[in-house]
Design a protein around this motif. Sequence first.
Motif, short mmCIF file in Angstrom:
data_model
loop_
_atom_site.label_atom_id
_atom_site.label_comp_id
_atom_site.label_asym_id
_atom_site.label_seq_id
_atom_site.Cartn_x
_atom_site.Cartn_y
_atom_site.Cartn_z
N GLU A 72 10.14 18.60 -7.13
CA GLU A 72 10.82 18.70 -5.85
C GLU A 72 10.23 17.80 -4.77
O GLU A 72 10.81 17.68 -3.70
N ARG A 73 9.12 17.15 -5.03
CA ARG A 73 8.42 16.43 -3.98
C ARG A 73 8.20 14.97 -4.36
O ARG A 73 7.70 14.65 -5.44
N PHE A 74 8.54 14.08 -3.43
CA PHE A 74 8.37 12.65 -3.66
C PHE A 74 7.77 12.06 -2.39
O PHE A 74 8.37 12.14 -1.32
N SER A 75 6.59 11.50 -2.53
CA SER A 75 5.86 11.00 -1.37
C SER A 75 5.84 9.47 -1.35
O SER A 75 5.67 8.84 -2.40
N LEU A 76 5.97 8.92 -0.18
CA LEU A 76 5.86 7.48 0.03
C LEU A 76 4.56 7.21 0.78
O LEU A 76 4.28 7.89 1.77
N ILE A 77 3.80 6.26 0.30
CA ILE A 77 2.48 5.98 0.87
C ILE A 77 2.42 4.54 1.30
O ILE A 77 2.76 3.62 0.53
N LEU A 78 2.00 4.33 2.54
CA LEU A 78 1.71 3.01 3.04
C LEU A 78 0.19 2.92 3.11
O LEU A 78 -0.44 3.57 3.94
N GLU A 79 -0.41 2.19 2.20
CA GLU A 79 -1.87 2.16 2.09
C GLU A 79 -2.53 1.59 3.35
O GLU A 79 -3.56 2.08 3.79
N SER A 80 -1.93 0.58 3.92
CA SER A 80 -2.46 -0.05 5.13
C SER A 80 -1.27 -0.52 5.95
O SER A 80 -0.74 -1.61 5.72
N ALA A 81 -0.85 0.32 6.89
CA ALA A 81 0.39 0.05 7.61
C ALA A 81 0.33 -1.26 8.38
O ALA A 81 -0.71 -1.62 8.97
#
Lengths: 113, 111
Positions: A72-81
């Motif tokens: 149910e969970r999908f995360s988006l990660i910006l390592e270094s915005a």
Amino acid sequence: DVKVTQSSRYLVKRTGEKVFLECVQDMDHENMFWYRQDPGLGLRLIYFSYDVKMKEKGDIPEGYSVSREKKERFSLILESASTNQTSMYLCASSLQGATGELFFGEGSRLTVL
Amino acid sequence: QKEVEQDPGPLSVPEGAIVSLNCTYSNSAFQYFMWYRQYSRKGPELLMYTYSSGNKEDGRFTAQVDKSSKYISLFIRDSQPSDSATYLCVPASGGSYIPTFGRGTSLIVHP
């Protein structure tokens, strides 16, 4: 009703910060997507996932990663915005085998200063 | 050539007008055709879904697909200010669950 919930509607971050955008869907959908939407460019696919722990790159994956530990969970990660990642981010989900029928969250507007 | 082309607008019409929103595509493998509506600061929502060529009507909305010319239309009858939104043309091919989004046409219906 299908509900796709994005954890933050508005975020302001500084260049170099690590950013997490969370998305949860409540309809047991297999497929989940992350898009970004920019004026004049429309929706562009960043990553998608068709199963737990599975992920596939979309059209613009550079600078992003994703995590899907639970269905149910999908995360988006910006390592270094970076400032060019200022955008509207949209999460969506769909049933396995569904063709084109995506259910979207309300979006997360990220500003990177 | 982009896979899906839409005039971004904005298209401004008076309340009650008949609106025609159009879209062209290049991939002959597309068989499923969707229109999504997106209100300002909201996510898109599915408005109409059609398969192959032909017409589909739902209330004030009619979707029309002409696969021979790769042309898709959405007609809105008796337009209302609440129809003001961006309309996204979204075709997809069979077997793929990843649709191709057009850039959208902004519609403004003024009272």
